[in-house]
Design an enzyme around this catalytic site. Structure first.
Site, mmCIF file in Angstrom:
data_model
loop_
_atom_site.group_PDB
_atom_site.id
_atom_site.type_symbol
_atom_site.label_atom_id
_atom_site.label_comp_id
_atom_site.label_asym_id
_atom_site.label_seq_id
_atom_site.Cartn_x
_atom_site.Cartn_y
_atom_site.Cartn_z
ATOM 1 N N ASP A 457 3.227 -3.619 48.568
ATOM 2 C CA ASP A 457 1.900 -3.240 48.620
ATOM 3 C C ASP A 457 1.359 -3.368 50.179
ATOM 4 O O ASP A 457 1.007 -2.420 50.430
ATOM 5 C CB ASP A 457 1.001 -3.900 47.709
ATOM 6 C CG ASP A 457 0.997 -3.456 46.232
ATOM 7 O OD1 ASP A 457 1.138 -2.369 46.061
ATOM 8 O OD2 ASP A 457 1.331 -4.441 45.233
ATOM 9 N N CYS A 504 8.579 -11.578 48.802
ATOM 10 C CA CYS A 504 9.074 -11.083 47.603
ATOM 11 C C CYS A 504 9.043 -9.721 47.414
ATOM 12 O O CYS A 504 9.368 -9.134 46.306
ATOM 13 C CB CYS A 504 8.335 -11.874 46.272
ATOM 14 S SG CYS A 504 6.717 -11.224 46.080
#
Ligand code: PEP
Ligand code: MG
Length: 582
Positions: A457, A504
């Site tokens: 994102d 991550c």
């Protein structure tokens, strides 16, 4: 033979027969029908209406039972669409007149209605558009056959070719029988691609016209390493790819020898190498690939493919299973991140123009504290069984973080009052995946024990590149100087405030980028289980001092292309010189 180029989404090679799924909107075929078949086609349309009606009634009852009458009433609006005589009669008339198949005519009529409703300046009518589209999709699904629903029950080994597969479609795929997939749309970090990697199914996405160029039953090769699909390959090509397939599998097996070795640089810096999972069953794969921890458990997958929400007990059992299997290794459980490209149904999440910028993740949770607290209590209860950490997705600023922590405190108080055990010292973290969070992370650091950087994102928001849009995939650059600078800011600020920082996002699984991630000072890297051995090999082959020099130099470069070029050269040298035997 024909070759299509797309985006490599999940590594590996699959060779087999195609099961072509009609997409719900885009690839509905236009089929002429004979005069004598008109009554049959009209009956088919009427049957689809009846089946859809039964389906909606069923959902309405379930929802009223499990959630509440008010939410169930939404489905009355769907039933009304089914009874709209204007639509039904127009479809039947056009089937008779145009002599075309029902799904095609119906999709045309539906499109016309949706467009005319969208033009009218009336809030109520515009809202009806989502009801009409939803019911329309159900009817079309009945007309073209419940192909997607049967993904879990396939009998033969197939390669799925589809316009798109939602993350929930992918989650139910029969692992043994879906040996590969190829889709027209999607990007490398779409959750469908991430899911394919978790299931170790070779996949290519963003092929643009695969559903038009490939036919049901065609033979294809899906090359998930190069991002290529070959339609009806020659015998020689199949032979070449069989060799490639064996090489890939041998490479994976050879890397497994790294699985029990510590993840430590040549000069002794230890990095926690963790795994990302979507489903509790993946824990076995996490352990067999030699991860130190689970660094991201995407719990929202527990909420997909079902009519109601999972109960506290059900969630507790799922989380407890993962925590106990991993114990004493830690597990970071991310509170559910629905929205974006993962939806429950239109019930909880209305259709939005910009779902990735919309009502998703923590925003939804803070607006629905009752739903959120069910999960928080389940997580806390599971924390009594091992080492559990919690983190919140999509934090954009400190107020959200404080609100989330307040709800966590309330959940703790509720459990304490009932004398239910949980880990009082459970670490709490924030995902840093929005530029505003990255730039205020010195403030956020005071509220949490760790950061985990969600680059999937963070990249899409900082570069303004939709992560699932294949047309602009070339702009989605993890090594863009803006991204590297943001990473440095987050890591340095976290460390200055004495908290640890992990990462991550999917860039964690690109071995070429590993030296720069190590050099920037990450304490933890979390990636797909399959990538763990290879990433560990790179980390064990480099010194922290060299990695820091590489990161410093990368930060002076001007474009993502320059950075990747530089990192590729470094990577080749590292792998040539530095491979440590033990
Ligand atoms: C990320 O955004 O990098 C991330 C790990 O979360 P998700 O991919 O689930 O959005
Ligand atoms: Mg994210």
């Amino acid at each position: 033979m024909k070759t299509l180029k797309g985006i490599a989404a999940s590594p590996g090679v699959a060779i087999g027969k195609v099961l072509l799924l009609d997409s719900q909107e885009m690839a509905i075929s236009k089929r002429p029908i004979k005069e004598s078949s008109i009554p049959k086609e009209i009956t088919r349309f009427q049957d689809a209406l009846t089946q859809t009606r039964a389906e909606i009634l069923n959902i309405r009852d379930k929802v009223s039972h499990e959630i509440g009458q008010e939410q169930a009433d939404i489905f009355n609006a769907h039933l009304m669409v089914l009874e709209d005589r204007a639509i039904i009669e127009e479809v039947m008339e056009r089937i008779k007149k145009e002599k075309l198949n029902a799904e095609y005519i119906f999709s045309q009529v539906l499109k016309k209605y949706v467009q005319s409703f969208l033009k009218i300046d009336d809030e109520y009518l515009r809202e009806r558009v989502s009801d009409i589209s939803d019911v329309g999709r159900r009817i079309i699904r009945h007309l073209v056959g419940e192909q997607k629903a049967s993904l879990a029950e396939l009998k033969d080994k197939v390669i799925i070719v589809a316009y798109d597969l939602s993350p929930s479609d992918t989650a139910v795929m029969h692992r043994k029988n879906v040996i590969g997939f190829a889709t027209d749309i999607g990007g490398r970090t779409s959750h469908t691609a991430i899911m394919a990697k978790s299931l170790e199914i070779p996949a290519v996405v963003g092929l643009e016209s695969a559903t038009h160029q490939i036919r049901n039953g065609d033979n294809v090769i899906v090359d998930g390493i190069q991002g290529i699909v070959i339609i009806n390959p020659t015998a020689a090509e199949i032979q070449r790819y069989k060799v490639e397939q064996t090489r890939f599998l041998d490479f994976g097996r050879a890397l497994k020898k790294f699985k029990d070795l510590p993840c430590i640089t040549l000069d002794g810096r230890r990095i926690e190498l963790a795994a990302n999972i979507e489903l509790p069953e993946e824990t076995t794969s996490v352990l067999s690939h030699g991860a130190d921890a689970i660094g991201l458990y995407r719990t929202e997958f527990l909420y997909l493919n079902r009519a109601g929400l999972p109960t506290e007990e059900e969630q507790y059992q799922a989380y407890k299973k993962v925590v106990m299997q991993m114990s004493p290794k830690p597990v970071i459980l991310r509170t559910f991140d629905l929205g974006g490209d993962k939806f429950l149904s239109h019930l909880e999440m209305p259709h939005e123009m910009n779902p990735f910028l919309g009502w998703r993740a923590i925003r939804f949770c803070l607006a629905s504290p009752d739903i959120f607290k069910v999960q928080l209590r389940a997580i806390l209860r599971a924390s009594a069984h091992g080492k559990l950490r919690i983190m919140y997705p999509m934090i954009s600023g400190v107020s959200e973080l404080k609100q989330a922590n307040k709800l966590l405190d309330e959940a703790k108080a509720e459990l304490r009052s009932k004398k239910v055990h949980f880990d009082e010292k459970m670490e709490v973290g924030a995902m840093i995946e929005i530029p505003s969070a990255a730039l205020t992370c010195d403030i956020l650091a005071s509220e949490v024990d760790f950061f985990s950087i969600g680059t999937n994102d963070l990249i899409q928001y900082s570069l303004a590149v939709d992560r699932i849009n294949e047309k602009i995939a070339y702009l989605y650059e993890p090594a863009h100087p803006a991204v590297l600078r943001l990473l440095k800011t987050i890591i340095d600020n976290g460390h200055a405030k004495k908290i640890w920082v992990g990462l991550c996002g999917e860039m964690s699984g690109d071995p070429v980028l590993t030296p720069v991630l190590v050099g920037l000072g990450l304490d933890e890297i979390s990636t797909s289980p399959v990538m763990i051995p290879e990433i560990k090999k790179v980390i064990r082959s480099i010194s922290y001092e060299d990695a820091k020099r590489i990161a410093d130099h990368a930060l002076t470069l001007r474009t993502g292309v320059e950075v990747v070029h530089y990192l590729k050269l470094k990577y080749q040298n590292i792998m040539k010189d530095g491979i440590r035997k033990k």
